[in-house]
Design an enzyme around this catalytic site. Structure first.
Site, PDB file in Angstrom:
ATOM      1  N   SER A  48       3.291  -2.203  10.239  1.00  0.00           N
ATOM      2  CA  SER A  48       4.886  -2.502  10.751  1.00  0.00           C
ATOM      3  C   SER A  48       5.075  -3.617  10.495  1.00  0.00           C
ATOM      4  O   SER A  48       6.640  -3.802  11.810  1.00  0.00           O
ATOM      5  CB  SER A  48       5.013  -1.888  11.835  1.00  0.00           C
ATOM      6  OG  SER A  48       4.660  -0.532  12.465  1.00  0.00           O
ATOM      7  N   HIS A  84      -9.773   0.623   5.554  1.00  0.00           N
ATOM      8  CA  HIS A  84      -8.414   1.081   5.997  1.00  0.00           C
ATOM      9  C   HIS A  84      -8.463   1.268   6.738  1.00  0.00           C
ATOM     10  O   HIS A  84      -9.478   2.555   6.328  1.00  0.00           O
ATOM     11  CB  HIS A  84      -7.527   1.318   4.465  1.00  0.00           C
ATOM     12  CG  HIS A  84      -5.755   1.425   4.892  1.00  0.00           C
ATOM     13  ND1 HIS A  84      -5.359   2.425   6.059  1.00  0.00           N
ATOM     14  CD2 HIS A  84      -4.952   0.622   4.934  1.00  0.00           C
ATOM     15  CE1 HIS A  84      -4.218   2.218   5.911  1.00  0.00           C
ATOM     16  NE2 HIS A  84      -4.071   1.154   6.215  1.00  0.00           N
ATOM     17  N   GLU A 143      -5.548  -5.175  10.823  1.00  0.00           N
ATOM     18  CA  GLU A 143      -4.039  -4.189  10.915  1.00  0.00           C
ATOM     19  C   GLU A 143      -4.916  -3.828  12.231  1.00  0.00           C
ATOM     20  O   GLU A 143      -5.668  -2.794  12.162  1.00  0.00           O
ATOM     21  CB  GLU A 143      -4.730  -3.133   9.860  1.00  0.00           C
ATOM     22  CG  GLU A 143      -4.088  -3.782   8.662  1.00  0.00           C
ATOM     23  CD  GLU A 143      -3.516  -3.306   7.355  1.00  0.00           C
ATOM     24  OE1 GLU A 143      -2.308  -3.406   6.598  1.00  0.00           O
ATOM     25  OE2 GLU A 143      -4.438  -1.654   7.001  1.00  0.00           O
ATOM     26  N   ASN A 171       0.751  -1.316  -0.185  1.00  0.00           N
ATOM     27  CA  ASN A 171       0.197   0.139  -0.215  1.00  0.00           C
ATOM     28  C   ASN A 171       0.857   1.350  -0.157  1.00  0.00           C
ATOM     29  O   ASN A 171       1.319   1.646   1.182  1.00  0.00           O
ATOM     30  CB  ASN A 171      -0.970   0.217   1.123  1.00  0.00           C
ATOM     31  CG  ASN A 171      -2.099   1.229   1.309  1.00  0.00           C
ATOM     32  OD1 ASN A 171      -1.718   2.227   0.858  1.00  0.00           O
ATOM     33  ND2 ASN A 171      -2.672   1.625   2.757  1.00  0.00           N
ATOM     34  N   LYS A 201      -0.011   4.633  -0.081  1.00  0.00           N
ATOM     35  CA  LYS A 201      -0.468   5.257   0.432  1.00  0.00           C
ATOM     36  C   LYS A 201      -0.425   6.394  -0.146  1.00  0.00           C
ATOM     37  O   LYS A 201      -0.443   6.438  -1.894  1.00  0.00           O
ATOM     38  CB  LYS A 201      -0.249   5.697   1.632  1.00  0.00           C
ATOM     39  CG  LYS A 201      -0.515   4.317   2.744  1.00  0.00           C
ATOM     40  CD  LYS A 201       0.355   5.092   4.197  1.00  0.00           C
ATOM     41  CE  LYS A 201       0.181   3.503   5.288  1.00  0.00           C
ATOM     42  NZ  LYS A 201      -0.213   3.490   5.920  1.00  0.00           N
ATOM     43  N   GLU A 216      -6.667   4.270   7.587  1.00  0.00           N
ATOM     44  CA  GLU A 216      -7.142   5.794   7.328  1.00  0.00           C
ATOM     45  C   GLU A 216      -7.661   6.398   6.923  1.00  0.00           C
ATOM     46  O   GLU A 216      -8.557   7.218   7.588  1.00  0.00           O
ATOM     47  CB  GLU A 216      -5.550   6.367   6.469  1.00  0.00           C
ATOM     48  CG  GLU A 216      -4.169   5.771   7.187  1.00  0.00           C
ATOM     49  CD  GLU A 216      -2.963   5.442   6.717  1.00  0.00           C
ATOM     50  OE1 GLU A 216      -2.958   5.793   5.869  1.00  0.00           O
ATOM     51  OE2 GLU A 216      -2.048   4.461   7.236  1.00  0.00           O
ATOM     52  N   GLY A 238       1.976   2.170  10.908  1.00  0.00           N
ATOM     53  CA  GLY A 238       2.693   3.306  10.751  1.00  0.00           C
ATOM     54  C   GLY A 238       3.582   3.806  12.276  1.00  0.00           C
ATOM     55  O   GLY A 238       4.102   4.790  12.429  1.00  0.00           O
TER      56      GLY A 238
END
Ligand code: PEP
Length: 256
Positions: A216, A95, A167, A9, A11, A97, A173
């Site tokens: 991560s 996701h 996730e 991904n 991003k 985010e 991140g």
């Protein structure tokens, strides 16, 4: 036997020049028979060009999001048909985010999942809990709720053409990955939740469903996470932007 899968991904990173270098290094470093299925998910504006750079390679193209609506006056949005038209095979839905920065709730994520599938895309459905939810012992309840929204709308048969990704929000991140045991526990719960919906197919859909871990993952921790029996690969953010790191993560699926 589930074939492992690793998706990158990207991003909101990259440029035409950087993407070309990254794809070039990936294709140069990829073995003739990769240990897993591989996809990259660039920003939407680079999908077409990245697809052309991937040419006939074994690396598939994925998008990072999709509109739940099929067509019309939805400024700034991109439909599933458009993603299919430019060569996407996969699309990430739900996701964290998107769920948190853009307030995409469970119901919208489920509609996006359905929109993707109805145009022949394979959704990579992300689920995961906040740190406070984990600390309150609510992890499995959160995952169950996020999954139920999709299973209620799309039905368990839809999981034949989908990929799941666990996730944990606190691991994305942050450099702080879930332990292999924490990942395994949630992955087993996801598989059991899907299996519980199957009456006619006797657990076959859940047994074949690929459940990726994301949060991560790096070359240094991938093998121990992928060695867990219900972890079928990874959804990789930061480390997917470095070809050597991403290739090592793909190779680490041999531990599965
Ligand atoms: C992600 O964005 O899906 C992700 C897992 O990011 P990172 O690998 O950077 O934690």
């Amino acid at each position: 036997m589930r074939r492992p899968f690793v998706a990158g991904n990207w991003k909101m990173h990259g440029s035409r020049a950087e993407n070309a270098d990254l794809i070039d290094a990936l294709l140069q470093g990829l073995p003739a028979q990769p240990a897993c299925d591989i996809a990259v998910c660039p920003p939407v504006v680079y999908l077409w060009e990245t697809g052309r750079l991937l040419k006939e390679s074994s690396v598939a193209l994925g998008a990072q999001s999709v509109c739940a609506e099929p067509i019309g006056a939805f400024t700034g949005e991109v439909s599933a048909a458009m993603l299919k038209d430019v060569g996407c095979r996969y699309v990430i839905v739900g996701h964290s985010e998107r769920r948190h920065h853009y307030k995409e709730d469970d119901a919208l994520v489920a509609r996006k999942f359905l929109a993707a599938q109805s145009h022949g895309l394979i959704p990579i459905l992300c689920v995961g809990e906040f740190l406070e939810e984990r600390e309150r012992g609510q992890t499995m309840a959160v995952i169950s709720r996020q999954l139920a929204a999709v299973l209620d709308l799309a039905g368990v048969d839809a999981m034949r053409n989908a990929v799941l990704a666990y996730e944990p929000v606190w691991a994305i991140g942050t450099g702080k990955n879930a332990t292999p045991a924490q990942a395994q526990e949630v992955h087993a719960h996801i598989r059991a939740t899907v299996a519980a919906r199957e009456s006619a197919s006797g657990g076959k859909i859940a047994a074949a469903l690929r459940v990726l871990y994301g949060g991560s993952v790096k070359a240094g921790n991938a093998a121990e996470i992928f060695s867990m029996p219900d972890v079928d690969g990874g959804l990789i953010g930061g480390a997917s932007l470095k070809a050597d790191e991403f290739l090592k993560i793909c190779a680490a699926t041999q531990a599965h």
